[in-house]
Design a protein around this motif. Structure first.
Motif, mmCIF file in Angstrom:
data_model
loop_
_atom_site.group_PDB
_atom_site.id
_atom_site.type_symbol
_atom_site.label_atom_id
_atom_site.label_comp_id
_atom_site.label_asym_id
_atom_site.label_seq_id
_atom_site.Cartn_x
_atom_site.Cartn_y
_atom_site.Cartn_z
ATOM 1 N N THR A 143 0.861 -1.174 0.000
ATOM 2 C CA THR A 143 0.000 0.000 0.000
ATOM 3 C C THR A 143 0.905 1.233 0.000
ATOM 4 O OG1 THR A 143 -1.754 -1.136 1.207
ATOM 5 C CG2 THR A 143 -1.773 1.274 1.262
ATOM 6 N N TYR A 144 0.599 2.186 -0.870
ATOM 7 C CA TYR A 144 1.455 3.359 -1.035
ATOM 8 C C TYR A 144 0.855 4.578 -0.326
ATOM 9 C CZ TYR A 144 3.911 0.706 -4.618
ATOM 10 O OH TYR A 144 4.641 -0.251 -5.280
ATOM 11 N N THR A 145 1.708 5.311 0.365
ATOM 12 C CA THR A 145 1.295 6.528 1.052
ATOM 13 C C THR A 145 2.163 7.688 0.595
ATOM 14 O OG1 THR A 145 0.643 5.272 3.020
ATOM 15 C CG2 THR A 145 0.996 7.642 3.303
ATOM 16 N N VAL A 146 1.519 8.768 0.158
ATOM 17 C CA VAL A 146 2.258 9.994 -0.128
ATOM 18 C C VAL A 146 2.459 10.682 1.216
ATOM 19 C CG1 VAL A 146 2.276 12.197 -1.348
ATOM 20 C CG2 VAL A 146 1.322 10.162 -2.451
ATOM 21 N N ASP A 147 3.642 10.506 1.760
ATOM 22 C CA ASP A 147 3.958 10.886 3.136
ATOM 23 C C ASP A 147 4.225 12.378 3.282
ATOM 24 O OD1 ASP A 147 6.767 10.975 5.050
ATOM 25 O OD2 ASP A 147 4.949 10.144 5.926
ATOM 26 N N ALA A 148 4.851 12.995 2.285
ATOM 27 C CA ALA A 148 5.218 14.404 2.368
ATOM 28 C C ALA A 148 5.307 14.994 0.973
ATOM 29 C CB ALA A 148 6.557 14.570 3.095
ATOM 30 N N VAL A 149 4.991 16.269 0.869
ATOM 31 C CA VAL A 149 5.095 17.014 -0.386
ATOM 32 C C VAL A 149 5.713 18.376 -0.087
ATOM 33 C CG1 VAL A 149 3.164 15.874 -1.541
ATOM 34 C CG2 VAL A 149 2.743 17.897 -0.155
ATOM 35 N N GLU A 150 6.434 18.919 -1.037
ATOM 36 C CA GLU A 150 7.061 20.223 -0.823
ATOM 37 C C GLU A 150 6.047 21.358 -0.800
ATOM 38 O OE1 GLU A 150 11.520 20.073 -2.614
ATOM 39 O OE2 GLU A 150 9.925 20.007 -4.109
ATOM 40 N N THR A 151 4.964 21.192 -1.548
ATOM 41 C CA THR A 151 3.932 22.218 -1.702
ATOM 42 C C THR A 151 2.571 21.537 -1.594
ATOM 43 O OG1 THR A 151 5.363 23.513 -3.170
ATOM 44 C CG2 THR A 151 3.011 23.948 -3.313
ATOM 45 N N PRO A 152 1.561 22.188 -0.994
ATOM 46 C CA PRO A 152 0.247 21.539 -0.903
ATOM 47 C C PRO A 152 -0.293 21.130 -2.271
ATOM 48 C CG PRO A 152 0.307 23.520 0.445
ATOM 49 C CD PRO A 152 1.577 23.518 -0.362
ATOM 50 N N VAL A 153 -0.818 19.914 -2.332
ATOM 51 C CA VAL A 153 -1.422 19.374 -3.557
ATOM 52 C C VAL A 153 -2.785 18.803 -3.172
ATOM 53 C CG1 VAL A 153 -1.215 17.653 -5.394
ATOM 54 C CG2 VAL A 153 0.819 18.883 -4.610
ATOM 55 N N ALA A 154 -3.814 19.215 -3.876
ATOM 56 C CA ALA A 154 -5.185 18.872 -3.493
ATOM 57 C C ALA A 154 -5.407 17.362 -3.430
ATOM 58 C CB ALA A 154 -6.169 19.510 -4.472
ATOM 59 N N ALA A 155 -4.750 16.600 -4.272
ATOM 60 C CA ALA A 155 -4.979 15.153 -4.324
ATOM 61 C C ALA A 155 -4.487 14.433 -3.075
ATOM 62 C CB ALA A 155 -4.306 14.562 -5.564
ATOM 63 N N PHE A 156 -3.585 15.059 -2.311
ATOM 64 C CA PHE A 156 -2.996 14.394 -1.147
ATOM 65 C C PHE A 156 -3.074 15.298 0.089
ATOM 66 C CE2 PHE A 156 -0.552 12.997 -4.957
ATOM 67 C CZ PHE A 156 -1.102 11.729 -5.054
ATOM 68 N N PRO A 157 -4.286 15.523 0.588
ATOM 69 C CA PRO A 157 -4.465 16.486 1.680
ATOM 70 C C PRO A 157 -3.844 16.036 2.996
ATOM 71 C CG PRO A 157 -6.510 15.305 1.241
ATOM 72 C CD PRO A 157 -5.568 14.941 0.141
ATOM 73 N N GLN A 158 -3.574 14.734 3.168
ATOM 74 C CA GLN A 158 -3.009 14.243 4.425
ATOM 75 C C GLN A 158 -1.482 14.311 4.469
ATOM 76 O OE1 GLN A 158 -5.202 13.537 6.842
ATOM 77 N NE2 GLN A 158 -6.750 14.080 5.315
ATOM 78 N N ALA A 159 -0.864 14.627 3.361
ATOM 79 C CA ALA A 159 0.596 14.636 3.304
ATOM 80 C C ALA A 159 1.167 15.815 4.092
ATOM 81 C CB ALA A 159 1.075 14.697 1.864
#
Length: 295
Positions: A143-159
């Motif tokens: 199972t894949y989790t987008v754990d962190a993003v440099e900039t907010p992205v609507a598709a991954f609000p929990q990152a």
């Protein structure tokens, strides 16, 4: 030349949607795009098509994997002919967030492009692709989790949003003082030369206004302070000639650090949740803090 692109999507697309988005991205007729599920019969595929796409489902924050092969010589003039350009066009056309690998940094670090990033780029200057950390579970299949993003992205609000430590560590920073010392003392500089290099990287980052992104992490700042603390014990074990060169260099770099920091008694680091060391370096915070006041 064949260009192979590997995309992970934030939502599942039907084969018809994949065909339409790929054809629009590369400016070709949909009939020249061949899309097939990885587990389906492959014998009657149009292997000569300019665009071949093989897909299969995955689980988690990303739900579909695409391997896209481009025959670059057969594409229309001006069409995207590399992974980054195709990902941006595909994301915009399909209305989906797309992750693609950045194997130069870390196996978990990906590039991420999405329609909202593309829309914001002209107004805010935010890049249409940012780094993201994708973590796979130990399950089979994972199972894949987008754990962190440099900039907010609507598709991954929990990152978690903010700079990624692995990207900052890999960012090239000129260290002329440490490089000159390393060349002069050679392997006899040992760990002290390594600590000097880490210390200079921090000073040069501050002097450059924390370029390229203007952000940094308090834990990486603390790592450099810890390296400076270690330097004192390490240099004491060096031979006299090497010790002199290293001490002259660190004096210059200490002044660089003081120039771009202020003595706040360690308040900024405590607010960021960093456990301070005992040396005076830990009392000083960046004059231009590169992280939010709460860390």
């Amino acid at each position: 030349m064949i260009v192979i692109c590997n995309f992970l999507l934030s939502r599942s697309l039907t084969p018809a949607e994949q065909v339409a988005a790929l054809a629009r991205a590369v400016r070709l007729d949909p009939g020249r795009v061949d899309v097939r599920h990885a587990d389906s019969d492959q014998t009657d595929r149009d292997w000569d098509a300019p665009v071949l796409c093989t897909y299969h489902p995955v689980r988690g924050d990303v739900v579909q994997s695409l391997e896209v092969q481009l025959q670059s010589a057969a594409l229309a003039p001006g069409a995207p002919a590399d992974e980054a350009a195709l990902a941006a066009e595909f994301a915009r056309g399909a209305g989906v967030a797309v992750l693609y690998p950045d194997d130069r940094i870390d196996p978990e670090t990906y590039w991420l492009t999405a329609p909202d990033l593309a829309r914001e780029a002209p107004r805010t200057g935010v890049a249409p692709a940012v780094r993201a950390r994708l973590v796979a579970s130990d399950d089979d299949p994972p199972t894949y989790t987008v754990d962190a993003v440099e900039t907010p992205v609507a598709a991954f609000p929990q990152a978690q949003v903010g700079p990624l430590a692995e990207i900052l560590r890999a960012e090239p920073v000129p260290t002329p003082v440490a490089a000159a010392v390393a060349a002069a003392v050679g392997p006899d500089g040992g760990p002290a030369a390594v600590s000097l290099h880490i210390w200079e990287r921090l000073g040069r980052r501050m002097a450059a206004g924390w370029q390229p992104g203007g952000r940094y992490l308090p834990e990486l700042y603390a790592e450099a302070l810890a390296a400076r603390d270690l330097f004192d014990a390490q240099v004491a074990r060096c031979a006299p000639a090497e010790r002199t060169a290293l001490l002259n260099a660190v004096t210059e770099l200490d002044e660089l650090f003081r120039t771009h920091t202020v003595d706040d008694g360690g308040a900024a680091l405590r607010a960021a949740g960093v456990r301070a060391g005992a040396s005076p370096w830990w009392r000083r915070a960046p004059a231009q803090p590169p992280w939010p006041s709460g860390g």
